[in-house]
Design a protein around this motif. Structure first.
Motif, PDB file in Angstrom:
ATOM      1  N   PRO A 172      34.748  32.673  57.145  1.00 57.67           N
ATOM      2  CA  PRO A 172      34.865  32.288  55.739  1.00 57.67           C
ATOM      3  C   PRO A 172      36.164  32.844  55.171  1.00 57.67           C
ATOM      4  O   PRO A 172      36.490  34.005  55.389  1.00 57.67           O
ATOM      5  CB  PRO A 172      33.652  32.938  55.069  1.00 57.67           C
ATOM      6  CG  PRO A 172      33.017  33.809  56.077  1.00 57.67           C
ATOM      7  CD  PRO A 172      33.664  33.599  57.408  1.00 57.67           C
ATOM      8  N   SER A 173      36.942  32.010  54.537  1.00 63.32           N
ATOM      9  CA  SER A 173      38.197  32.495  53.996  1.00 63.32           C
ATOM     10  C   SER A 173      38.448  31.890  52.628  1.00 63.32           C
ATOM     11  O   SER A 173      39.172  30.925  52.498  1.00 63.32           O
ATOM     12  CB  SER A 173      39.349  32.183  54.941  1.00 63.32           C
ATOM     13  OG  SER A 173      39.285  30.828  55.326  1.00 63.32           O
ATOM     14  N   ALA A 174      37.785  32.480  51.645  1.00 60.34           N
ATOM     15  CA  ALA A 174      38.121  32.147  50.267  1.00 60.34           C
ATOM     16  C   ALA A 174      39.302  33.022  49.889  1.00 60.34           C
ATOM     17  O   ALA A 174      39.505  34.078  50.472  1.00 60.34           O
ATOM     18  CB  ALA A 174      36.938  32.420  49.359  1.00 60.34           C
ATOM     19  N   LEU A 175      40.094  32.568  48.927  1.00 65.40           N
ATOM     20  CA  LEU A 175      41.221  33.380  48.496  1.00 65.40           C
ATOM     21  C   LEU A 175      40.700  34.464  47.557  1.00 65.40           C
ATOM     22  O   LEU A 175      40.125  34.152  46.524  1.00 65.40           O
ATOM     23  CB  LEU A 175      42.262  32.500  47.793  1.00 65.40           C
ATOM     24  CG  LEU A 175      42.896  31.452  48.709  1.00 65.40           C
ATOM     25  CD1 LEU A 175      43.755  30.487  47.914  1.00 65.40           C
ATOM     26  CD2 LEU A 175      43.708  32.108  49.801  1.00 65.40           C
ATOM     27  N   PRO A 176      40.893  35.739  47.920  1.00 63.82           N
ATOM     28  CA  PRO A 176      40.236  36.811  47.171  1.00 63.82           C
ATOM     29  C   PRO A 176      40.746  36.968  45.744  1.00 63.82           C
ATOM     30  O   PRO A 176      40.060  37.561  44.926  1.00 63.82           O
ATOM     31  CB  PRO A 176      40.537  38.072  47.998  1.00 63.82           C
ATOM     32  CG  PRO A 176      41.683  37.720  48.846  1.00 63.82           C
ATOM     33  CD  PRO A 176      41.631  36.250  49.086  1.00 63.82           C
ATOM     34  N   TRP A 177      41.939  36.454  45.465  1.00 63.50           N
ATOM     35  CA  TRP A 177      42.474  36.645  44.114  1.00 63.50           C
ATOM     36  C   TRP A 177      42.096  35.499  43.189  1.00 63.50           C
ATOM     37  O   TRP A 177      42.537  35.442  42.057  1.00 63.50           O
ATOM     38  CB  TRP A 177      43.986  36.810  44.156  1.00 63.50           C
ATOM     39  CG  TRP A 177      44.691  35.687  44.841  1.00 63.50           C
ATOM     40  CD1 TRP A 177      45.103  34.521  44.279  1.00 63.50           C
ATOM     41  CD2 TRP A 177      45.049  35.619  46.216  1.00 63.50           C
ATOM     42  NE1 TRP A 177      45.684  33.733  45.225  1.00 63.50           N
ATOM     43  CE2 TRP A 177      45.675  34.381  46.429  1.00 63.50           C
ATOM     44  CE3 TRP A 177      44.891  36.492  47.301  1.00 63.50           C
ATOM     45  CZ2 TRP A 177      46.136  33.986  47.667  1.00 63.50           C
ATOM     46  CZ3 TRP A 177      45.357  36.091  48.534  1.00 63.50           C
ATOM     47  CH2 TRP A 177      45.976  34.863  48.701  1.00 63.50           C
ATOM     48  N   LYS A 178      41.304  34.573  43.703  1.00 65.84           N
ATOM     49  CA  LYS A 178      40.863  33.480  42.852  1.00 65.84           C
ATOM     50  C   LYS A 178      39.360  33.555  42.660  1.00 65.84           C
ATOM     51  O   LYS A 178      38.632  33.953  43.573  1.00 65.84           O
ATOM     52  CB  LYS A 178      41.225  32.136  43.488  1.00 65.84           C
ATOM     53  CG  LYS A 178      42.709  31.833  43.430  1.00 65.84           C
ATOM     54  CD  LYS A 178      42.988  30.460  43.992  1.00 65.84           C
ATOM     55  CE  LYS A 178      44.464  30.135  43.993  1.00 65.84           C
ATOM     56  NZ  LYS A 178      45.005  29.884  42.662  1.00 65.84           N
ATOM     57  N   THR A 179      38.908  33.141  41.479  1.00 63.34           N
ATOM     58  CA  THR A 179      37.469  33.093  41.244  1.00 63.34           C
ATOM     59  C   THR A 179      36.891  31.919  42.019  1.00 63.34           C
ATOM     60  O   THR A 179      37.626  31.110  42.588  1.00 63.34           O
ATOM     61  CB  THR A 179      37.156  32.899  39.754  1.00 63.34           C
ATOM     62  OG1 THR A 179      37.704  31.641  39.357  1.00 63.34           O
ATOM     63  CG2 THR A 179      37.751  34.005  38.915  1.00 63.34           C
ATOM     64  N   VAL A 180      35.561  31.825  42.037  1.00 63.02           N
ATOM     65  CA  VAL A 180      34.910  30.738  42.747  1.00 63.02           C
ATOM     66  C   VAL A 180      35.449  29.393  42.273  1.00 63.02           C
ATOM     67  O   VAL A 180      35.843  28.548  43.085  1.00 63.02           O
ATOM     68  CB  VAL A 180      33.385  30.809  42.528  1.00 63.02           C
ATOM     69  CG1 VAL A 180      32.710  29.547  43.025  1.00 63.02           C
ATOM     70  CG2 VAL A 180      32.820  32.036  43.225  1.00 63.02           C
ATOM     71  N   GLU A 181      35.507  29.228  40.973  1.00 62.23           N
ATOM     72  CA  GLU A 181      35.977  27.943  40.460  1.00 62.23           C
ATOM     73  C   GLU A 181      37.440  27.694  40.847  1.00 62.23           C
ATOM     74  O   GLU A 181      37.794  26.589  41.283  1.00 62.23           O
ATOM     75  CB  GLU A 181      35.824  27.901  38.934  1.00 62.23           C
ATOM     76  CG  GLU A 181      36.159  26.529  38.388  1.00 62.23           C
ATOM     77  CD  GLU A 181      35.967  26.415  36.886  1.00 62.23           C
ATOM     78  OE1 GLU A 181      35.342  27.320  36.294  1.00 62.23           O
ATOM     79  OE2 GLU A 181      36.443  25.423  36.328  1.00 62.23           O
ATOM     80  N   GLN A 182      38.262  28.716  40.728  1.00 64.29           N
ATOM     81  CA  GLN A 182      39.679  28.549  41.092  1.00 64.29           C
ATOM     82  C   GLN A 182      39.839  28.229  42.575  1.00 64.29           C
ATOM     83  O   GLN A 182      40.715  27.461  42.959  1.00 64.29           O
ATOM     84  CB  GLN A 182      40.467  29.816  40.741  1.00 64.29           C
ATOM     85  CG  GLN A 182      40.662  29.991  39.258  1.00 64.29           C
ATOM     86  CD  GLN A 182      41.132  31.390  38.896  1.00 64.29           C
ATOM     87  OE1 GLN A 182      41.069  32.313  39.704  1.00 64.29           O
ATOM     88  NE2 GLN A 182      41.594  31.548  37.669  1.00 64.29           N
ATOM     89  N   ASN A 183      38.967  28.821  43.399  1.00 68.88           N
ATOM     90  CA  ASN A 183      39.005  28.514  44.826  1.00 68.88           C
ATOM     91  C   ASN A 183      38.672  27.046  45.078  1.00 68.88           C
ATOM     92  O   ASN A 183      39.280  26.394  45.916  1.00 68.88           O
ATOM     93  CB  ASN A 183      38.027  29.405  45.591  1.00 68.88           C
ATOM     94  CG  ASN A 183      38.710  30.611  46.206  1.00 68.88           C
ATOM     95  OD1 ASN A 183      39.497  30.468  47.134  1.00 68.88           O
ATOM     96  ND2 ASN A 183      38.425  31.777  45.678  1.00 68.88           N
ATOM     97  N   LEU A 184      37.680  26.539  44.339  1.00 71.70           N
ATOM     98  CA  LEU A 184      37.303  25.139  44.521  1.00 71.70           C
ATOM     99  C   LEU A 184      38.415  24.204  44.051  1.00 71.70           C
ATOM    100  O   LEU A 184      38.624  23.137  44.604  1.00 71.70           O
ATOM    101  CB  LEU A 184      36.008  24.834  43.752  1.00 71.70           C
ATOM    102  CG  LEU A 184      34.741  25.511  44.288  1.00 71.70           C
ATOM    103  CD1 LEU A 184      33.573  25.276  43.355  1.00 71.70           C
ATOM    104  CD2 LEU A 184      34.411  24.996  45.683  1.00 71.70           C
ATOM    105  N   ARG A 185      39.127  24.634  43.020  1.00 72.29           N
ATOM    106  CA  ARG A 185      40.192  23.789  42.482  1.00 72.29           C
ATOM    107  C   ARG A 185      41.443  23.812  43.351  1.00 72.29           C
ATOM    108  O   ARG A 185      42.287  22.927  43.239  1.00 72.29           O
ATOM    109  CB  ARG A 185      40.585  24.271  41.068  1.00 72.29           C
ATOM    110  CG  ARG A 185      39.473  24.300  40.068  1.00 72.29           C
ATOM    111  CD  ARG A 185      39.977  24.811  38.733  1.00 72.29           C
ATOM    112  NE  ARG A 185      40.775  23.804  38.063  1.00 72.29           N
ATOM    113  CZ  ARG A 185      40.268  22.923  37.211  1.00 72.29           C
ATOM    114  NH1 ARG A 185      39.004  22.926  36.928  1.00 72.29           N
ATOM    115  NH2 ARG A 185      41.042  22.025  36.647  1.00 72.29           N
TER     116      ARG A 185
END
Lengths: 273, 248
Positions: B85-98
């Motif tokens: 799993p690699s979400a960008l840690p400096w972005k919130t969930v919504e920002q990651n989806l965007r």
């Protein structure tokens, strides 16, 4: 009845935890008290060469009454801080930009990296003679020396952060077909924020140290100047008073920077909850 | 005419690295909206296959078509979900989806619409403004899956996305991905070495052989959904695939 007993058992454990956490709050205070005690002990007696707490306190009160060079204690602290802030502002802007440049662009790093590494080895105070010859002893040369001292940590940390972005973050950019600019702005720079902030932290403490040294070499204001004045006139309580102020202000600066980091990079408050 | 019904066509795909034959004459088609699983022994060249799809490598022979055109990640909309799993840690969930949508510079209303849909589908409403480090691994993987689906991909590639997860989490996320697949009508190519997972998810399972890799069998899984992993027919399919992988 049984349930109550269980709760009692738990609360006993929790009480111990509570006690533990209190100990951690008490320890710093205890250390300060101990230091004060030690101070009192070594400064006792007529023959002591250590200014006593009362002497320092009285010197503080006297300084409120009779400013040195038209500035009170806080005036001098502010004079030093102003120099640091101007120099830090410039060092952050230039240092972060330069760090990004040599961290991101391999050619720029090959070109400028070695020169920078060599310059880095020169302590900021070694610049004093040349800077004094070029710019005299006004405000600008002092700020310039602080700038040199504060620049290095920012560049080094920024460069390291940008050059060592975790591969998985870069992969995300690749997956979404980010172009070079997006890679830098959306992935590399945000991921390096931790490192950049480490540089900002180091540069602040470095800047605060260098300004005092720069002021000791000539000037009419600032905490460094107060120390020299104390030394020249055998006014050792003034020296010690200035030293205490340096410590307290340095501590406060560190707290301010930590606070800034929390606001600017909320995601770095790792797993605290 | 008959070609246009396929979303993805793989024609005689062959890849050699020097004298090492990795993929040997692979041909298969995926219909639009189909869910296909690829299973095979480890080291069977599935990474090479993926890298051919993304055009990191070019094939030695044969080609790979999306909507009848040679696959081009710049033109076609491919989305990936990897093992880690690699979400960008400096972005919130919504920002990651965007994130992916903003990189593509889609109009803001379109981004809002898609992201809202995904947030609702994945039940991420309460995590909208959280940062990844505040979430569990499974929630983070949900973000990654949601992020991929939000791209409305022509083809969604999932490379052992649940390899690292425990059974409970895997079951849960498998159902999640099925729901998203049904809701969005995406075409999914799901690579796994977990045979049970393949039988549970897929409409079709492609069984790969050892190197040089060919498709050993193209097996339709026509079990009704939701599938029961303990049903005799399910176990029969699973056993069959296992045997296919065991015996060369």
């Amino acid at each position: 009845m049984k349930k109550e007993k269980e709760e009692l058992f738990l609360s006993e454990y929790e009480r111990r935890e509570l006690l533990q956490s209190r100990i951690y709050r008490v320890l710093p205070v205890a250390a300060i008290l101990l230091l004060l005690l030690l101070w009192v002990a070594v400064s006792r007696g007529e023959a002591s060469k250590f200014p006593s707490p009362t002497a320092v306190w009285e010197r503080y009160l006297k300084l409120l009454d009779r400013p040195i060079k038209n500035l009170g204690l806080f005036g001098h602290i502010w004079a030093s801080l102003q120099r640091v802030f101007i120099a830090l502002g410039a060092a952050w802007v230039i240092g972060i930009s330069f760090g990004i440049l040599i961290g991101w662009n391999k050619k720029a790093n090959a070109l400028l990296g070695p020169i920078f590494t060599a310059f880095r080895a020169v302590p900021p105070l070694a610049w004093v003679p040349l800077v004094t010859m070029w710019f005299g002893i006004g405000e600008f040369p002092k700020v310039l020396i602080v700038f040199v001292g504060a620049l290095m940590p920012v560049v080094v940390n920024t460069q390291a952060g940008i050059a060592n972005v975790q591969k998985e973050y870069m992969d995300i950019g690749t997956i979404f077909h980010a172009n070079g600019r997006q890679m830098l702005l959306e992935i590399a720079i945000p991921s390096a924020f931790d490192a950049i902030f480490a540089g900002i932290r180091n540069s602040t403490s470095a800047g605060w140290m260098v300004v005092l040294a720069a002021e000791m070499l000539g000037g009419k204001s600032g905490v460094g100047f107060l120390i020299v004045r104390g030394m020249d006139s055998g006014d050792y309580p003034l020296c010690l008073l200035s030293m205490i102020c340096i410590g307290v202000v340095g501590y406060l600066l560190a707290i301010v920077i930590q606070f800034l980091e929390r606001i600017i990079c909320p995601w770095t408050a790792k797993k605290s909850n | 005419m008959s070609e246009s019904q396929y979303k993805v066509e793989v024609h005689n795909l062959t890849k050699n690295f020097g004298s090492l034959k990795v993929l040997n004459d692979i041909s298969f088609n995926i219909k639009k909206g189909e869910f296909v699983c690829i299973v095979g022994p480890t080291g069977c060249g599935k990474t090479t296959f993926l890298n051919l799809l993304t055009r990191i490598y070019m094939p030695t022979k044969g080609d790979l078509l999306i909507d009848g055109e040679s696959a081009d990640p710049k033109k076609h909309n491919l989305a990936f979900v990897f093992q880690e799993p690699s979400a960008l840690p400096w972005k919130t969930v919504e920002q990651n989806l965007r994130f992916g949508l903003e990189l593509k510079k889609l109009p803001k209303e379109e981004i809002d619409k898609r992201v809202e849909t995904i947030i609702k589908l994945m039940g991420l409403e309460s995590f909208r403004d959280s940062y990844p480090h505040q979430l569990s691994v499974s929630t983070e993987q949900r973000i990654i899956i949601g992020r991929a689906f939000a791209m409305n991909p022509d083809l969604l590639l999932m490379d052992e996305p649940y390899g690292q997860m425990d059974i409970k989490l895997r079951f849960y996320l498998e159902d999640e991905v099925l729901r998203l697949w049904k809701e969005t009508g995406a075409t999914v190519l799901f690579i796994t070495h977990n045979i049970e997972e393949a039988v549970y998810l897929a409409e079709r399972v492609l069984i790969l052989s050892n190197k040089p890799t060919t498709i050993k069998e193209d097996l339709a899984i026509d079990l009704p959904r939701p599938r029961d992993v303990t049903a005799p027919e399910f176990i029969e399919k699973r056993q069959y695939i296992t045997d296919q992988i065991k015996w060369w």
